[in-house]
Every structure is written in C-alpha cells, then in structure tokens.
Scaffold this motif. Structure first.
Motif, mmCIF file in Angstrom:
data_model
loop_
_atom_site.group_PDB
_atom_site.id
_atom_site.type_symbol
_atom_site.label_atom_id
_atom_site.label_comp_id
_atom_site.label_asym_id
_atom_site.label_seq_id
_atom_site.Cartn_x
_atom_site.Cartn_y
_atom_site.Cartn_z
ATOM 1 N N GLY A 135 0.724 -1.318 -0.006
ATOM 2 C CA GLY A 135 -0.094 0.017 0.119
ATOM 3 C C GLY A 135 0.845 1.135 -0.057
ATOM 4 N N GLY A 136 0.312 2.294 0.854
ATOM 5 C CA GLY A 136 1.033 3.535 0.886
ATOM 6 C C GLY A 136 0.297 4.460 -0.129
ATOM 7 N N THR A 137 -0.864 4.300 -0.816
ATOM 8 C CA THR A 137 -1.683 4.913 -1.290
ATOM 9 C C THR A 137 -3.156 5.084 -0.815
ATOM 10 N N GLY A 138 -3.805 6.116 -1.566
ATOM 11 C CA GLY A 138 -5.349 6.330 -0.870
ATOM 12 C C GLY A 138 -6.032 4.956 -1.553
ATOM 13 N N GLU A 139 -5.862 4.435 -2.430
ATOM 14 C CA GLU A 139 -6.233 3.076 -3.031
ATOM 15 C C GLU A 139 -6.143 2.134 -2.164
ATOM 16 N N GLY A 140 -4.938 1.879 -1.504
ATOM 17 C CA GLY A 140 -4.518 0.792 -0.646
ATOM 18 C C GLY A 140 -5.347 0.852 0.310
ATOM 19 N N ARG A 141 -5.536 2.062 1.067
ATOM 20 C CA ARG A 141 -6.115 2.348 2.377
ATOM 21 C C ARG A 141 -7.634 1.763 2.080
ATOM 22 N N ARG A 142 -8.291 2.441 0.986
ATOM 23 C CA ARG A 142 -9.589 2.284 0.750
ATOM 24 C C ARG A 142 -9.677 0.862 0.568
ATOM 25 N N LEU A 143 -8.977 0.034 0.064
ATOM 26 C CA LEU A 143 -9.036 -1.636 -0.244
ATOM 27 C C LEU A 143 -8.957 -2.221 1.082
ATOM 28 N N ALA A 144 -8.125 -1.717 1.903
ATOM 29 C CA ALA A 144 -7.989 -2.581 3.201
ATOM 30 C C ALA A 144 -9.473 -2.120 4.048
ATOM 31 N N GLY A 145 -9.968 -0.913 3.986
ATOM 32 C CA GLY A 145 -10.853 -0.551 4.557
ATOM 33 C C GLY A 145 -12.238 -1.354 4.310
ATOM 34 N N VAL A 146 -12.292 -1.542 2.949
ATOM 35 C CA VAL A 146 -13.435 -2.488 2.591
ATOM 36 C C VAL A 146 -13.202 -4.066 3.188
ATOM 37 N N LEU A 147 -12.128 -4.539 3.056
ATOM 38 C CA LEU A 147 -11.758 -6.199 3.121
ATOM 39 C C LEU A 147 -11.647 -6.410 4.519
ATOM 40 N N VAL A 148 -11.066 -5.390 5.509
ATOM 41 C CA VAL A 148 -10.638 -5.621 6.800
ATOM 42 C C VAL A 148 -11.957 -6.170 7.794
ATOM 43 N N GLY A 149 -12.139 -7.333 8.476
ATOM 44 C CA GLY A 149 -13.374 -7.473 9.160
ATOM 45 C C GLY A 149 -14.070 -8.601 8.496
ATOM 46 N N ARG A 150 -13.927 -8.984 7.186
ATOM 47 C CA ARG A 150 -14.549 -10.099 6.411
ATOM 48 C C ARG A 150 -14.168 -11.252 7.185
ATOM 49 N N LYS A 174 7.499 9.983 7.063
ATOM 50 C CA LYS A 174 7.595 10.067 8.497
ATOM 51 C C LYS A 174 6.220 9.485 9.298
ATOM 52 N N ALA A 175 5.116 10.225 8.799
ATOM 53 C CA ALA A 175 4.027 10.042 9.455
ATOM 54 C C ALA A 175 2.921 9.512 8.594
ATOM 55 N N PRO A 176 2.852 8.288 7.893
ATOM 56 C CA PRO A 176 1.984 7.773 7.016
ATOM 57 C C PRO A 176 0.460 7.787 7.473
ATOM 58 N N SER A 177 -0.379 7.928 6.782
ATOM 59 C CA SER A 177 -1.674 7.590 6.967
ATOM 60 C C SER A 177 -1.889 6.237 7.047
ATOM 61 N N LEU A 178 -2.390 5.714 7.915
ATOM 62 C CA LEU A 178 -2.379 4.216 8.105
ATOM 63 C C LEU A 178 -3.567 3.710 7.827
ATOM 64 N N PRO A 179 -3.712 2.593 7.044
ATOM 65 C CA PRO A 179 -4.901 1.787 6.696
ATOM 66 C C PRO A 179 -5.528 1.096 7.868
ATOM 67 N N ALA A 180 -6.435 0.635 7.682
ATOM 68 C CA ALA A 180 -7.265 -0.086 8.909
ATOM 69 C C ALA A 180 -6.731 -1.471 8.772
ATOM 70 N N GLY A 181 -6.676 -2.131 9.969
ATOM 71 C CA GLY A 181 -6.262 -3.547 10.127
ATOM 72 C C GLY A 181 -4.656 -3.575 10.433
ATOM 73 N N GLU A 182 -4.244 -4.671 10.140
ATOM 74 C CA GLU A 182 -2.774 -5.073 10.510
ATOM 75 C C GLU A 182 -1.878 -4.257 9.351
#
Length: 256
Positions: A15-30, A44-52
């Motif tokens: 990841g590291g992109t907005g698309e990667g964060r959105r993808l994780a947000g949809v799939l985490v919790g399934r 230094k301070a990345p926007s972290l996606p949901a999940g691991e």
C-alpha cells in the motif's frame, strides 16, 4: 475483527496510497480473511490503513518471497504508487516464485484536455533539459527523492513534498511541506503568489493532487509531465484500475 479459522486466507496489500487504504478498509473484518497492509516507510507519519500494518522493506525479491511463504499468503494486491516500479517488479518476481496470485491496482493516469499546455517526458533528466525553454520559476511536485536532476539549473523552484526533500536540491529553491488533497482555489493562489510560470509533475493520476493541473490550465502555464514506467508482466499477474474491481477480484479468488 476478522474471525480466522483453519481455512482462513491471508491477503497482502502493498500500500501507501489512497487506493490501498480504501481497499483495506473494505476488506478488513471479513470473516476468514487476514489483511496485512505493507508500507515502505518512506514517509515519517503515513496515513495508516485499517487492520494489520507492517512498515519497511522486505529485502528485495527474495525477502518478499520468503515473507509470502512464512505467512502463507494466498494473494497479493500491489496498490503502490504508479511510480513505485521497483516494488512492483519485486512483487511480480516473488509471486511468480511462490505461485501466489498477484493483482496490480493502478489508478488511471491523467489525460490532457482542451487548454492544457502539457509536455510529456520519459524521465526527470529530460524534464530538466526542457525547463529553461519554458519558464524561470518552477513549481516542482515530483517527490522528495527525485530532485538531483534539477540541482544545477539556474532557475527558481518551489519544491512541494510531504517530508523534507533529500539532497541535492535545486540551488535556488523554497521548500513547501504539505500533504494533499489540494483545492483548485488553493493551487491558483499558490501559482500566483509565487509567480510560477511552469509546473513539473509525474503522471500519478487520481484526484488528490490533480487540482494543480486545473490551476495551471486556467493560468495558461505549461506543464511538464513524466510518463509512468511500464508495468511489468508475469505469470498470474492481473491488473485493474479501481478499488471496486480489486475487491471483486479478492472476493472471487479467496471466496470471502
């Protein structure tokens, strides 16, 4: 929280992109799906996606392949930046070596429209060679690691990046630390305030940083755009342009 069972699947999202964060947000919790997002660690301070989340490199192709084996990864989605050619190449080779299905999620690039004064180049060295013909005050938005090509030019640069740029930097420059998304009005004001007469960027695509292109069009400012590197191909590699299509690929492949 995902409910993991002996039949659970593991998905690695580069990841590291907005698309990667959105993808994780949809799939985490399934149910029965472990989602691990990997970030390169260059911000230094990345926007972290949901999940691991894991941060840092894998140690090249061999290191990534070993990580896939050790974690019993069932599929990989490469949602890295369109110019992160090295990690994409590593992913193609590592997934081929481990017979792991790979999907490349690459958002569409930008397209010039009526009124745009775009100059396409293959490299930043080519961009630097073209600049003296186009202007004297440059808005440089190519990232903090790619400034060496411009270091010796006798031009003035406004350099925008998320973190402080790595040397060498242009001799006559001002650094602006900022993270998108940016507004068209804000970009218009920036161009006018700094008397910018040429913009340099990469064909990153997406809406997070597209406002500068509209502002440049409105101001009749030429734009130098670096073309994307070609996507590597390999056995079992597929490509989509949207998060929705990536979700559908994961669900169909892993039955989650």
């Amino acid at each position: 929280m995902s409910v993991l069972t002996p039949n659970s699947s593991t998905l690695l999202v580069l990841g590291g992109t907005g698309e990667g964060r959105r993808l994780a947000g949809v799939l985490v919790g399934r149910p029965a799906l472990r989602v691990v997002s990997s970030l390169a660690g260059r911000v230094k301070a990345p926007s972290l996606p949901a999940g691991e989340v894991r941060i840092g490199g894998f140690g090249g192709t061999a290191g990534l392949a070993q990580w896939l084996r050790d974690n019993r990864v069932d599929a990989v989605v490469d949602a890295t930046h369109p110019f992160a050619a090295r990690i994409t190449a590593h992913a193609v080779r590592a997934c081929a070596a481990t017979a792991t299905p790979l999907l490349v999620l690459s958002r569409p690039g930008w397209t010039a429209g009526p009124g745009d004064l775009w100059h396409w180049v293959r490299s930043l060295d080519e961009a630097a060679g073209l600049l003296p013909e186009l202007g004297r005050r440059v808005f440089l938005t190519t990232g903090r690691q790619d400034l060496a090509a411009f270091a010796d030019l006798d031009l003035w640069f406004l350099v925008r990046s998320v973190d402080p740029p790595q040397p060498p930097v242009p001799r006559h420059s001002e650094v602006l630390l900022a993270r998108g998304p940016f507004s068209v009005d804000g970009e218009r004001d920036l161009l006018e305030r700094h008397r910018i007469d040429v913009l340099v960027t990469k064909d990153s695509g997406g809406i997070m940083t597209a406002a500068k292109l509209i502002a440049a069009r409105d101001a009749r400012i030429p734009v130098v755009v670096q073309r994307r590197p070609p996507l590597p191909s390999g056995p079992g590699v597929e490509q989509v342009e949207t998060v929705e299509d990536a979700v559908a690929w994961v669900r169909q492949l892993l039955q989650v």
